[in-house]
Design a protein around this motif. Structure first.
Motif, PDB file in Angstrom:
ATOM      1  N   HIS A 108      17.873 142.888  56.356  1.00  0.00           N
ATOM      2  CA  HIS A 108      19.132 142.433  56.968  1.00  0.00           C
ATOM      3  C   HIS A 108      20.315 143.309  56.548  1.00  0.00           C
ATOM      4  O   HIS A 108      21.416 142.808  56.310  1.00  0.00           O
ATOM      5  N   ASP A 109      20.073 144.617  56.449  1.00  0.00           N
ATOM      6  CA  ASP A 109      21.106 145.606  56.101  1.00  0.00           C
ATOM      7  C   ASP A 109      21.641 145.457  54.689  1.00  0.00           C
ATOM      8  O   ASP A 109      22.631 146.092  54.328  1.00  0.00           O
ATOM      9  N   ASP A 110      21.006 144.643  53.860  1.00  0.00           N
ATOM     10  CA  ASP A 110      21.418 144.484  52.464  1.00  0.00           C
ATOM     11  C   ASP A 110      20.278 144.986  51.573  1.00  0.00           C
ATOM     12  O   ASP A 110      19.256 144.312  51.409  1.00  0.00           O
ATOM     13  N   GLN A 111      20.460 146.167  50.986  1.00  0.00           N
ATOM     14  CA  GLN A 111      19.377 146.791  50.229  1.00  0.00           C
ATOM     15  C   GLN A 111      19.021 146.030  48.961  1.00  0.00           C
ATOM     16  O   GLN A 111      17.984 146.293  48.347  1.00  0.00           O
ATOM     17  N   SER A 112      19.868 145.098  48.553  1.00  0.00           N
ATOM     18  CA  SER A 112      19.576 144.318  47.340  1.00  0.00           C
ATOM     19  C   SER A 112      18.743 143.075  47.620  1.00  0.00           C
ATOM     20  O   SER A 112      18.346 142.376  46.691  1.00  0.00           O
ATOM     21  N   ASN A 113      18.477 142.803  48.886  1.00  0.00           N
ATOM     22  CA  ASN A 113      17.646 141.639  49.225  1.00  0.00           C
ATOM     23  C   ASN A 113      16.203 141.854  48.761  1.00  0.00           C
ATOM     24  O   ASN A 113      15.693 142.980  48.797  1.00  0.00           O
ATOM     25  N   PRO A 114      15.521 140.800  48.354  1.00  0.00           N
ATOM     26  CA  PRO A 114      14.138 140.946  47.875  1.00  0.00           C
ATOM     27  C   PRO A 114      13.203 141.496  48.954  1.00  0.00           C
ATOM     28  O   PRO A 114      13.308 141.149  50.132  1.00  0.00           O
ATOM     29  N   LEU A 115      12.286 142.360  48.519  1.00  0.00           N
ATOM     30  CA  LEU A 115      11.262 142.945  49.391  1.00  0.00           C
ATOM     31  C   LEU A 115       9.917 142.811  48.689  1.00  0.00           C
ATOM     32  O   LEU A 115       9.794 143.106  47.497  1.00  0.00           O
ATOM     33  N   LYS A 116       8.934 142.365  49.437  1.00  0.00           N
ATOM     34  CA  LYS A 116       7.606 142.152  48.856  1.00  0.00           C
ATOM     35  C   LYS A 116       6.594 143.036  49.575  1.00  0.00           C
ATOM     36  O   LYS A 116       6.546 143.067  50.804  1.00  0.00           O
ATOM     37  N   ILE A 117       5.789 143.762  48.795  1.00  0.00           N
ATOM     38  CA  ILE A 117       4.725 144.613  49.341  1.00  0.00           C
ATOM     39  C   ILE A 117       3.405 143.966  48.944  1.00  0.00           C
ATOM     40  O   ILE A 117       3.057 143.916  47.754  1.00  0.00           O
ATOM     41  N   THR A 118       2.685 143.445  49.909  1.00  0.00           N
ATOM     42  CA  THR A 118       1.397 142.798  49.636  1.00  0.00           C
ATOM     43  C   THR A 118       0.272 143.701  50.122  1.00  0.00           C
ATOM     44  O   THR A 118       0.335 144.250  51.224  1.00  0.00           O
ATOM     45  N   ILE A 119      -0.758 143.855  49.307  1.00  0.00           N
ATOM     46  CA  ILE A 119      -1.885 144.739  49.617  1.00  0.00           C
ATOM     47  C   ILE A 119      -3.103 143.868  49.889  1.00  0.00           C
ATOM     48  O   ILE A 119      -3.437 142.971  49.109  1.00  0.00           O
ATOM     49  N   TRP A 120      -3.769 144.166  51.012  1.00  0.00           N
ATOM     50  CA  TRP A 120      -4.846 143.311  51.500  1.00  0.00           C
ATOM     51  C   TRP A 120      -6.122 144.110  51.729  1.00  0.00           C
ATOM     52  O   TRP A 120      -6.085 145.307  52.004  1.00  0.00           O
ATOM     53  N   ASP A 121      -7.231 143.386  51.669  1.00  0.00           N
ATOM     54  CA  ASP A 121      -8.535 143.949  52.028  1.00  0.00           C
ATOM     55  C   ASP A 121      -8.900 143.430  53.417  1.00  0.00           C
ATOM     56  O   ASP A 121      -9.063 142.223  53.613  1.00  0.00           O
ATOM     57  N   TYR A 122      -8.991 144.325  54.380  1.00  0.00           N
ATOM     58  CA  TYR A 122      -9.236 143.960  55.767  1.00  0.00           C
ATOM     59  C   TYR A 122     -10.679 143.486  55.953  1.00  0.00           C
ATOM     60  O   TYR A 122     -11.635 144.172  55.564  1.00  0.00           O
TER      61      TYR A 122
END
Length: 589
Positions: free
Chosen positions: A235-249
């Motif tokens: 939302h144009d706010d670089q301080s907002n939380p971001l989550k990177i989830t890694i999955w096995d397809y």
């Protein structure tokens, strides 16, 4: 969320919406009080599609109608005949929608009174955001009544909406949980991909905004580069939380196994990746304890191979520099429309309502005309019979601009043409071929982009041959292709032009299309509502437009300055305020 597609979601260069600040100026405001100049303030309302505000003496009525939604008010400019208001209205502009607003100017009579009945009405205007953003310098002027007073409205794009995160991730030493049932399936089979998720603060839950491609049989994956606008990520706010989830397809299941996750922010990732560094984040997985509770377990490393915020020119920036958005409309005139002369054929129309072709043409033209830089649009027919002779592809009328002219060209060449009748079959390839040649030739002389819009009843016989041509055109031609289905036929064959099961259109040699340029929608998807059909049809145009210019290294031209409105008003050439009458016929749509 279910993911059955093994390819990555497409990268994006443009934000879904463009944030715009509205700047209001008034000139030569009339003097309502005998002893002082006007104490002016402005009020902005948004009106829904299809609603027309009441017009009194060429202006919007003093008070808003019930369906008008107030957006906000400016401060009061005390005793000022030419005020420039400090307050800015922050709006969200969508190219594919007709967003109508009403601005009214009042002279404050009773200080601090919020009821507008207590104040003198100085005038107002009606405009769409498309008209504003398509005008020279994104600025329009509207007269306030019969006096020489007028209002200047400027739309200023917020630069943050042009910011894009360019990134590439890899993982090292991922750990896959052992299969307690089958111990032979341990580490050798893993198809990792990752998702980017942002936090919805209102409901405190994570939302998936993008997923990568699936890699085969590795615990040390390196994924491809990608680009995403910050508006989509945070939302144009670089301080907002971001989550990177890694999955096995899981190939034969709609639910996949979570390998681990990393929580961070765009700001942290970009800061750590400065100066060519490769920051490393620990991948964690929540592991339940034997009796109760859980703990976090280290299950690998996430490496940021690339992460930087870049600024990509927006479609509005190109159009503000004089780039023209041209329309080329193709009309299906084949027997697939029904029996010519019958009231059930899809081209049948009456004076009091519009058929789907007419309603679509009118709506499409009214949106695109804001960005036309001359009469460069055209109307074409394919699959028709003229005077008994079959015409596979022919020009109905050239050098057109706006919904009214396009609609008249359709009426003159179809409904009101005694030599016209339906033919068969309908070929799409010749129309796309002509559009490709025309737009490439035009781009040599001026900066432009063409939207080829094909209205079809669905019975196209040369779709396989058309695919190769579309893939070639995507590389060289500044063009998008919008196909709109009319009627209730099965359009599944045409829908394949959007791509295969992995989301990419491929030519006969299996080579994927260089960039996505095809969009398909049908009237039956939206219950015959032309406004919704055209909005959906045009939704991807800004992304395709910008992607072409970025791929070809084309930069926006300098902004065309607005005209001298003082001189125009003095010469009586300004737009009459509130006058939205554009000669449209009433539509049942």
């Amino acid at each position: 969320m279910k993911h059955r597609n093994k390819s990555a979601d497409p990268s994006r260069l443009t934000a879904p919406i463009i944030k715009v600040d509205l700047i209001i100026q008034c000139k030569r405001l009339p003097k309502k009080d005998l002893l002082s100049q006007a104490d002016a303030f402005c009020v902005l309302w948004q009106v829904p599609n299809g609603y027309t505000p009441t017009i009194v003496d060429g202006m919007p009525s003093k008070l808003p109608g019930r369906q008008e939604v107030e957006n906000g008010r400016t401060e009061v400019a005390r005793a000022c005949v030419n005020p420039t208001f400090k307050h800015r209205f922050r709006l969200e502009y969508c190219f594919h929608e007709e967003q109508t607003f009403v601005l009214r100017v009042y002279d404050e009579d009773l200080r601090y009174a919020t009821d507008l009945k207590e104040h003198d009405y100085l005038g107002g205007c009606i405009f769409t955001l498309g008209q504003l953003m398509g005008a020279k310098g994104c600025t329009i002027a509207k007269r306030l009544g019969r006096e020489k007073s007028f209002m200047i409205v400027t739309g200023e794009e917020i630069l943050e909406t042009r910011e894009v995160l360019e990134f590439r991730f890899s993982c090292q030493d991922l750990v896959k949980e052992r299969n307690l049932i089958d111990q032979s399936k341990v580490l050798e089979i893993c198809r990792p991909y990752f998702r980017l998720e942002r936090l919805n603060k209102e409901i405190q839950s994570w939302e998936v905004v993008w997923k990568s491609e699936v890699l085969k049989d590795t615990l040390d994956p390196t994924w491809m580069d990608a680009r995403l606008p910050l508006q989509l990520l945070c939302h144009d706010d670089q301080s907002n939380p971001l989550k990177i989830t890694i999955w096995d397809y899981e190939k034969h299941s709609s639910s996949h196994d979570l390998l681990g996750f990393v929580e961070s922010t765009v700001a942290e990732i970009v800061e750590k990746a400065k100066d060519g560094g490769i920051p490393v984040f620990i991948v964690m997985r929540e592991k339940k304890k034997l009796f109760r509770g859980s703990k976090l377990k280290h299950v690998g490393l996430l490496k940021v191979l690339k992460a930087s915020v870049i600024t990509i020119p927006s479609m509005v920036q190109y159009l503000s520099g004089g780039c023209s958005l041209d329309l080329m409309i193709g009309i299906d005139c084949s027997i697939a429309n029904g029996e010519w002369g019958s009231e059930k054929n899809l081209h049948f129309s009456a004076s009091h309502w519009l058929n789907d072709y007419q309603a679509g043409i009118m709506q499409l033209g009214s949106i695109a005309e804001n960005f036309a830089r001359g009469k460069h649009s055209s109307m074409w027919g394919f699959g028709a019979k003229l005077d008994g002779h079959y015409r596979g592809c022919y020009t109905m009328q050239d050098r057109l601009c706006g919904g009214n002219e396009l609609l008249k060209a359709y009426d003159d060449n179809v409904a009101n043409n005694p030599d016209f009748s339906f033919g068969e079959p309908a070929f799409l390839k010749p129309l796309i071929q002509k559009a490709t040649f025309r737009t490439i030739r035009a781009s040599k002389r001026r900066q432009c982009y063409t939207v080829l819009t094909v209205f079809t009843a669905g019975d196209i016989v040369d779709l396989p041959e058309t695919v190769d041509l579309i893939c070639t055109a995507a590389e060289d031609a500044p063009m998008s292709i919008v196909i709109i289905g009319v009627g209730n036929r099965d359009f599944s064959a045409i829908e394949k032009l959007r791509g295969d099961e992995n989301g990419r259109l491929r030519d006969s040699r299996g080579i994927p299309i260089p960039r996505e340029i095809v969009t398909f929608v049908s009237f039956k998807q939206f219950g015959g509502n032309a406004t919704e059909v055209i909005a959906e049809a045009l939704k991807d145009i800004p992304e395709q437009f910008v992607e072409y210019h970025v791929m070809n290294g084309s930069k926006p031209l300098p902004v065309v300055p607005p005209p001298d409105f003082d001189r125009m008003i003095s010469n009586g050439k300004s737009s009459r305020n509130g006058s939205q009458t554009n000669g449209r016929r009433d539509s049942r749509k």
